[in-house]
Design a protein around this motif. Structure first.
Motif, PDB file in Angstrom:
ATOM      1  N   ARG A 173       0.856  -1.192   0.000  1.00  0.00           N
ATOM      2  CA  ARG A 173       0.000   0.000   0.000  1.00  0.00           C
ATOM      3  C   ARG A 173       0.886   1.233   0.000  1.00  0.00           C
ATOM      4  N   ALA A 211     -10.228  -7.102  14.862  1.00  0.00           N
ATOM      5  CA  ALA A 211     -11.198  -6.615  15.850  1.00  0.00           C
ATOM      6  C   ALA A 211     -12.633  -6.673  15.330  1.00  0.00           C
ATOM      7  N   SER A 262     -10.369   0.444  13.953  1.00  0.00           N
ATOM      8  CA  SER A 262      -9.414  -0.497  14.566  1.00  0.00           C
ATOM      9  C   SER A 262      -8.161  -0.675  13.710  1.00  0.00           C
ATOM     10  N   SER A 263      -8.151  -0.089  12.520  1.00  0.00           N
ATOM     11  CA  SER A 263      -6.984  -0.219  11.641  1.00  0.00           C
ATOM     12  C   SER A 263      -5.768   0.490  12.236  1.00  0.00           C
ATOM     13  N   ALA A 264      -4.597  -0.084  11.973  1.00  0.00           N
ATOM     14  CA  ALA A 264      -3.350   0.538  12.451  1.00  0.00           C
ATOM     15  C   ALA A 264      -3.014   1.812  11.680  1.00  0.00           C
ATOM     16  N   THR A 270      -2.346   4.619  13.857  1.00  0.00           N
ATOM     17  CA  THR A 270      -1.061   4.808  14.546  1.00  0.00           C
ATOM     18  C   THR A 270      -0.233   5.930  13.908  1.00  0.00           C
ATOM     19  N   ASN A 307      -1.736  -1.439  18.161  1.00  0.00           N
ATOM     20  CA  ASN A 307      -2.304  -2.595  17.466  1.00  0.00           C
ATOM     21  C   ASN A 307      -1.304  -3.743  17.403  1.00  0.00           C
ATOM     22  N   ALA A 308      -1.791  -4.927  17.656  1.00  0.00           N
ATOM     23  CA  ALA A 308      -1.034  -6.184  17.516  1.00  0.00           C
ATOM     24  C   ALA A 308      -0.024  -6.441  18.626  1.00  0.00           C
ATOM     25  N   THR A 365       1.000 -10.534  11.717  1.00  0.00           N
ATOM     26  CA  THR A 365      -0.080  -9.785  11.055  1.00  0.00           C
ATOM     27  C   THR A 365      -1.301 -10.688  10.885  1.00  0.00           C
ATOM     28  N   PRO A 366      -2.459 -10.267  11.354  1.00  0.00           N
ATOM     29  CA  PRO A 366      -3.635 -11.145  11.208  1.00  0.00           C
ATOM     30  C   PRO A 366      -4.079 -11.347   9.762  1.00  0.00           C
ATOM     31  N   ARG A 421      -3.707  -5.555   0.668  1.00  0.00           N
ATOM     32  CA  ARG A 421      -2.260  -5.404   0.759  1.00  0.00           C
ATOM     33  C   ARG A 421      -1.905  -5.258   2.237  1.00  0.00           C
ATOM     34  N   HIS A 422      -1.025  -6.130   2.724  1.00  0.00           N
ATOM     35  CA  HIS A 422      -0.771  -6.142   4.161  1.00  0.00           C
ATOM     36  C   HIS A 422       0.703  -6.335   4.480  1.00  0.00           C
ATOM     37  N   VAL A 449       4.319  -6.768  11.256  1.00  0.00           N
ATOM     38  CA  VAL A 449       3.960  -5.395  11.648  1.00  0.00           C
ATOM     39  C   VAL A 449       4.920  -4.793  12.677  1.00  0.00           C
ATOM     40  N   VAL A 474       6.088   3.595  16.090  1.00  0.00           N
ATOM     41  CA  VAL A 474       4.881   3.862  16.890  1.00  0.00           C
ATOM     42  C   VAL A 474       5.223   3.681  18.375  1.00  0.00           C
TER      43      VAL A 474
HETATM   44  C1  LIG Z   1       2.217  -0.238  12.217  1.00  0.00           C
HETATM   45  C2  LIG Z   1       1.206  -1.350  12.146  1.00  0.00           C
HETATM   46  C3  LIG Z   1       0.744  -1.773  10.898  1.00  0.00           C
HETATM   47  C4  LIG Z   1      -0.203  -2.780  10.801  1.00  0.00           C
HETATM   48  N1  LIG Z   1      -0.602  -3.187   9.567  1.00  0.00           N
HETATM   49  C5  LIG Z   1      -1.441  -4.241   9.445  1.00  0.00           C
HETATM   50  C6  LIG Z   1      -1.771  -4.756   8.161  1.00  0.00           C
HETATM   51  O1  LIG Z   1      -1.324  -4.282   7.111  1.00  0.00           O
HETATM   52  N2  LIG Z   1      -2.629  -5.815   8.114  1.00  0.00           N
HETATM   53  C7  LIG Z   1      -3.141  -6.394   9.254  1.00  0.00           C
HETATM   54  O2  LIG Z   1      -3.885  -7.360   9.170  1.00  0.00           O
HETATM   55  N3  LIG Z   1      -2.813  -5.927  10.475  1.00  0.00           N
HETATM   56  C8  LIG Z   1      -1.996  -4.875  10.610  1.00  0.00           C
HETATM   57  N4  LIG Z   1      -1.663  -4.421  11.868  1.00  0.00           N
HETATM   58  C9  LIG Z   1      -2.233  -5.081  13.063  1.00  0.00           C
HETATM   59  C10 LIG Z   1      -3.747  -4.901  13.225  1.00  0.00           C
HETATM   60  O3  LIG Z   1      -4.117  -3.532  13.158  1.00  0.00           O
HETATM   61  C11 LIG Z   1      -4.228  -5.518  14.552  1.00  0.00           C
HETATM   62  O4  LIG Z   1      -3.642  -6.755  14.764  1.00  0.00           O
HETATM   63  C12 LIG Z   1      -5.743  -5.670  14.543  1.00  0.00           C
HETATM   64  O5  LIG Z   1      -6.356  -4.397  14.497  1.00  0.00           O
HETATM   65  C13 LIG Z   1      -6.297  -6.428  15.770  1.00  0.00           C
HETATM   66  O6  LIG Z   1      -5.927  -5.801  16.957  1.00  0.00           O
HETATM   67  P1  LIG Z   1      -5.045  -6.530  18.068  1.00  0.00           P
HETATM   68  O7  LIG Z   1      -4.031  -7.349  17.336  1.00  0.00           O
HETATM   69  O8  LIG Z   1      -4.423  -5.412  18.842  1.00  0.00           O
HETATM   70  O9  LIG Z   1      -5.965  -7.402  18.879  1.00  0.00           O
HETATM   71  C14 LIG Z   1      -0.716  -3.407  11.990  1.00  0.00           C
HETATM   72  C15 LIG Z   1      -0.229  -2.987  13.241  1.00  0.00           C
HETATM   73  C16 LIG Z   1       0.736  -1.981  13.330  1.00  0.00           C
HETATM   74  C17 LIG Z   1       1.263  -1.560  14.666  1.00  0.00           C
END
Ligand SMILES: Cc1cc2nc3c(=O)[nH]c(=O)nc-3n(C[C@H](O)[C@H](O)[C@H](O)COP(=O)(O)O)c2cc1C
Length: 359
Positions: free
Chosen positions: A57, A105, A124-126, A129, A235-236, A292-293, A316-317, A321, A328
């Motif tokens: 991305r 989430a 809930s997307s990162a 951040t 996140n994560a 990464t989920p 795209r992921h 992470v 962050v």
């Molecule tokens: C900088 C950063 C980038 C992230 N990018 C992605 C991504 O591209 N795809 C994805 O599935 N998770 C990504 N995550 C993790 C998810 O946002 C996170 O796992 C999800 O919202 C569930 O929350 P939790 O893992 O805190 O329970 C990212 C995390 C961070 C810190």
């Protein structure tokens, strides 16, 4: 809750596929030199689309300051910043509109709110951040004026440790690793998982240097507790350690206690914090990110009608992470330190008198 901090605080707004994201930073003392190029440089360190070890991305992540500064200085009023979303492909998400993605989430937001923006995880997307990084850049500028510096780097990817901790090497590494010797194996583990359409976890070490003695508000705003709160909120992140962390529970007092000399401690198992208060040594925080989920292997889940489904993700992921998560984590550490510095100023009558009566 969308805000963090007491005296130096910030709140964020926005969703992954909305108009934009941003933050409002409050409590910044007036007269701080605000370097917009530095804020942008910090965001660029988190930005996706930079190499094969991050998501493809491409997001510009251009920050715009809307308030709180005048002629390059903070005015003591809230500093708000916005980053417009520019590269959103919402159609990537239409096939998961009614699906709960494992590891995300989706399930919990749906049950909590009964409504969710499914595009890219919404709130809930990162992507959010990035707003923390912008707020953290302001905190970094403030603490830098006091000589406090924050560094970070990868200490582990897919279980492969960085043994040699070289913070100067991090900026030369595409995966921000601390160990040149571990880099190839760490990179190979990421690419191998990516080839299998899977992902890997990793860990980041954040080091806070030159923090004065006395930061931290016992008993319920301890420095270690708030650092853990700040990191766990990313996140994560699934675990946080201060100093030796879990290892200290497996050792003895004789080994774990840090001996005290006239002007320093001879070891730092405590990670720079005693009784919730900084002791003047480096503050070391290890932050552990899950894999990464979003993976591209078929998975089992349910939909919003509780029907079991097999599904495959598009989009795209990041394959790991922790890499982009490191800046962050640094940002959150800077915000905690800025908050603790301001809170600490009223701790002694002598200090209060000095502030009001010193000419
Ligand atoms: C900088 C950063 C980038 C992230 N990018 C992605 C991504 O591209 N795809 C994805 O599935 N998770 C990504 N995550 C993790 C998810 O946002 C996170 O796992 C999800 O919202 C569930 O929350 P939790 O893992 O805190 O329970 C990212 C995390 C961070 C810190």
């Amino acid at each position: 809750m969308n805000k963090f901090g007491i005296r130096f605080s910030f709140s964020t707004f926005g969703e992954s596929h909305g108009v934009g994201i941003g933050c409002l930073v409050d409590g910044v003392p007036a007269g701080l030199k605000i370097d917009e190029a530095f804020i942008q440089a910090e965001l660029d360190r988190r930005k996706p689309g930079q190499n094969e070890f991050a998501t493809a991305r491409k997001e510009g992540d251009k920050v715009e300051i809307l308030s709180g500064t005048f002629e390059g200085l903070s005015t003591g009023t809230p500093i708000s910043m916005v980053i417009y979303n520019t590269n959103q492909k919402s159609k990537d998400y239409t096939n998961i509109k009614d699906i709960f993605r494992p590891g995300h989430a989706d399930f919990t937001y749906w049950h909590k709110y009964g409504i969710r923006d499914y595009r890219g995880g919404g709130r809930s997307s990162a992507r959010e951040t990035a707003a923390r990084v912008a707020a953290g850049a302001i905190a970094k500028m403030m603490i830098a004026e006091l000589g406090i510096e924050i560094q970070s780097g990868i200490i582990e990817i897919a279980g492969i440790r960085s043994e040699n901790l070289d913070f100067d090497y991090v900026k030369n590494s595409q995966i921000y690793t601390l160990d040149k010797n571990a880099e190839n194996a760490q990179k190979a583990a990421i690419l191998e998982a990516k080839t299998r359409h899977d992902s890997v976890g990793g860990a980041v070490l954040v080091k806070i240097k030159n923090a004065p003695i006395g930061l931290g508000e016992p008993l319920y705003y301890k420095l270690d507790a708030i650092l853990a709160d700040a990191m766990m909120g990313i996140n994560a992140v699934k675990a946080v350690e201060i100093g030796d962390g879990m290892r200290s529970s497996r050792t003895t007092g004789a080994t774990n206690n840090d001996p005290i000399k006239a002007d320093h401690f001879t070891s730092n198992h405590a990670g720079g914090i005693l009784g919730g208060i900084s002791n003047g040594e480096d503050i070391n925080v290890s932050v552990y990110f899950k894999p990464t989920p979003s993976i591209f292997i078929e998975q089992e889940t349910i939909d919003t009608h509780n029907k079991e489904q097999h599904f495959s993700l598009k989009g795209r992921h990041d394959p790991c992470v922790a890499i982009r998560g490191s800046v962050v984590a640094e940002s959150m550490a800077a915000i905690v330190i800025a908050d603790m510095l301001l809170l600490n100023m009223g701790r002694k009558m002598s200090g209060v008198k000095e502030y009001y009566f010193k000419k």
